[in-house]
Design an enzyme around this catalytic site. Structure first.
Site, PDB file in Angstrom:
ATOM      1  N   GLU A  13       1.107  -0.841   0.038  1.00  0.00           N
ATOM      2  CA  GLU A  13      -0.439   0.234   0.262  1.00  0.00           C
ATOM      3  C   GLU A  13       1.113   1.205   0.161  1.00  0.00           C
ATOM      4  O   GLU A  13       0.662   2.540   0.037  1.00  0.00           O
ATOM      5  CB  GLU A  13      -0.905  -0.018   1.327  1.00  0.00           C
ATOM      6  CG  GLU A  13      -0.215  -0.022   2.458  1.00  0.00           C
ATOM      7  CD  GLU A  13      -1.311   0.243   3.270  1.00  0.00           C
ATOM      8  OE1 GLU A  13      -1.739   2.025   4.281  1.00  0.00           O
ATOM      9  OE2 GLU A  13      -1.479  -0.450   4.050  1.00  0.00           O
ATOM     10  N   CYS A  33      -3.257  -2.976   4.258  1.00  0.00           N
ATOM     11  CA  CYS A  33      -2.540  -4.453   5.193  1.00  0.00           C
ATOM     12  C   CYS A  33      -2.671  -5.613   4.368  1.00  0.00           C
ATOM     13  O   CYS A  33      -1.798  -6.847   4.624  1.00  0.00           O
ATOM     14  CB  CYS A  33      -2.815  -4.769   6.095  1.00  0.00           C
ATOM     15  SG  CYS A  33      -2.130  -3.474   7.047  1.00  0.00           S
ATOM     16  N   HIS A  38      -2.233 -10.346  11.709  1.00  0.00           N
ATOM     17  CA  HIS A  38      -1.705  -9.246  11.349  1.00  0.00           C
ATOM     18  C   HIS A  38      -1.853  -8.623  12.778  1.00  0.00           C
ATOM     19  O   HIS A  38      -2.949  -8.617  13.373  1.00  0.00           O
ATOM     20  CB  HIS A  38      -3.066  -8.284  10.389  1.00  0.00           C
ATOM     21  CG  HIS A  38      -2.229  -6.957   9.902  1.00  0.00           C
ATOM     22  ND1 HIS A  38      -1.650  -6.972   9.591  1.00  0.00           N
ATOM     23  CD2 HIS A  38      -3.231  -5.982   9.849  1.00  0.00           C
ATOM     24  CE1 HIS A  38      -1.163  -5.325   9.493  1.00  0.00           C
ATOM     25  NE2 HIS A  38      -2.307  -4.969  10.066  1.00  0.00           N
TER      26      HIS A  38
END
EC number: 2.3.3.10
Length: 453
Positions: free
Chosen positions: A84, A116, A246
């Site tokens: 990103e 992400c 994550h």
């Protein structure tokens, strides 16, 4: 018939050669002691000077993987980048990486963008390619990289940077489970980057946490439903040997593991609640959607799951704790951390669940099985051995003061889209073999060089 044991054959991960200590940052930012180290669970944060950008990070991680594993560039048939960190609204990072591939121009794939989550999408595409009629027998290479930076304020300590490269193919030591992948996609403005002239995101912190936990609920419930159909019996978190997430910051990961226990409790039978979850009896009747910010519920399930967290998830947080949030590589930094925390013999045969989240939002839960063959010449032993440099390299980094870190951020902020431009950052502190930005010309064309070694 698809190839057997499709998964990750090789892994490489890089992080910046300098960091700022979160204890020092607490003092510099004049916040209470422990706000970043205990409240967020962060120890150090890696960051890049203006000598490194997303292109250079990806050039470095790809060249490192190919060299360490002695893979001919001609053996790559698909290359996709998840990121990103955008330098160009048209030209992909993948096309920049093509300068490494010389005569091999027959390579599918471009870039994938969604906060992400892009690295996970690229990984899924790589798996699909290897299992498809388009597969030509070569490897797919997945690259995930980002430079996570925030404006001055409470979010800045949750930054980080890094890149991971994953070689996907058949007969892998890390094999993806088929038919259990679950996803949750939704429209939300929790974290986004609408100002194309700015390095920094627009963030709704509270909404972002709610979106993350809600997506986790949806993905876990669907994952359990799918795997239960395959197994023909009930499935819960205790059936997983490791659970990776994550990691925006480590404390959220600990809360997320507890969240899965809460999910298991809510769908448990009356008998199970009385026997297995007796200490959570007071939570009977709670609705998941009412508990995102309920401190009492959070405390109860975190206490219940403390040992489970230590066993199943904490080993995956080394890089998140020491480098910070790398955005797209974050989850896979967790996988690398797990692999360097144990021997091949300890890892053999384990099932690992992974939760990927990208704001906006896109999320998935999936799992992999680690090969049961940990013999001296096994692919698993080679994978673990080829990651043995990660821990020592963390200690070779250069510590930078908060003042110098703030100045570096200011330099990046003022010059990130300047042309022509010659970077100011020192090349001397970069790790050997690192690619770096040499210059940007008046037409915004970026030139790169590699540190010898």
């Amino acid at each position: 018939m698809w190839p057997s044991d499709v998964g990750i054959v090789a892994l490489e991960l890089i992080f910046p050669s300098q960091y700022v200590d979160q204890v020092d940052l607490e003092v510099y930012d004049n916040v209470s002691a422990g706000k970043y180290t205990v409240g967020l669970g962060q120890a150090r944060m890696g960051f890049c000077t203006d000598r490194e950008d997303i292109n250079s990070l990806c050039l470095t991680v790809v060249s490192r993987l190919m060299e360490r594993w002695s893979i001919p560039y001609s053996q790559i048939g698909r290359l996709e980048v998840g990121t990103e960190t955008l330098l160009d609204k048209s030209k992909s990072v993948k096309t920049v990486l093509m300068q490494l591939f010389k005569d091999n121009t027959d390579i599918e794939g471009v870039d994938t963008v969604n906060a992400c989550y892009g690295g996970t999408s690229a990984l899924f595409n790589a798996i699909s390619w290897v299992e498809s009629s388009s597969w030509d027998g070569r490897y797919a290479l997945v690259v995930a990289g980002d430079i996570a930076v925030y404006a001055k304020g409470s979010a800045r300590p949750t930054g980080g940077a890094g890149a991971v490269a994953m070689l996907v193919g058949a007969n892998a030591p890390l094999v993806f489970d088929r038919g259990v992948r679950s996803s949750h996609m939704q429209h939300a403005y929790d974290f986004y980057k609408p100002d194309l002239s700015s390095l920094y995101p627009t963030v709704d912190g509270k909404l972002s946490i709610q979106c993350y936990l809600s997506a986790l609920d949806h993905c876990y419930q669907l994952y359990c439903s799918k795997i239960q159909k395959q197994l023909g019996e009930k499935f819960d978190i205790e059936r997983l040997d490791a659970v990776l997430f994550h990691a925006p910051y480590c404390k959220l990961v600990q809360k997320s593991l507890a969240r899965l226990v809460l999910n298991d409790f809510v769908r448990a039978s009356e008998e199970e609640r009385t026997t297995k979850y007796s200490s959570l009896e007071a939570l009977k009747g709670v609705k998941l959607e009412d508990t995102y910010f309920d401190r009492e519920v959070e405390k109860a399930v975190m206490t219940y799951s403390k040992n489970m967290f230590e066993e199943k998830t904490k080993p995956s947080l080394l890089l998140a704790n020491q480098v910070g949030n790398m955005y797209t590589p974050s989850l896979y930094g967790g996988l690398v951390s797990l692999l360097v925390s144990k021997s091949a013999q300890e890892l053999a045969g384990k099932r690992v669940a992974l939760f990927s989240y990208g704001s906006g939002l896109a999320s998935s839960m999936f799992s992999l099985r680690i090969s049961s063959d940990a013999s001296a010449k096994s692919s698993l032993q080679r994978l673990v051995s080829n990651l043995s440099h990660i821990k020592p390299q963390l200690d070779l980094r250069h510590k930078v003061s908060p003042e110098e870190f703030a100045q570096t951020m200011e330099t990046r902020e003022h010059n990130h889209h300047k042309a022509p431009y010659t970077p100011e950052g020192s090349i001397d502190v970069l790790f050997p073999g690192t690619w770096y930005l040499e210059s940007v010309d008046s037409l915004y064309r970026r030139s790169y060089k590699q540190v010898p070694g």
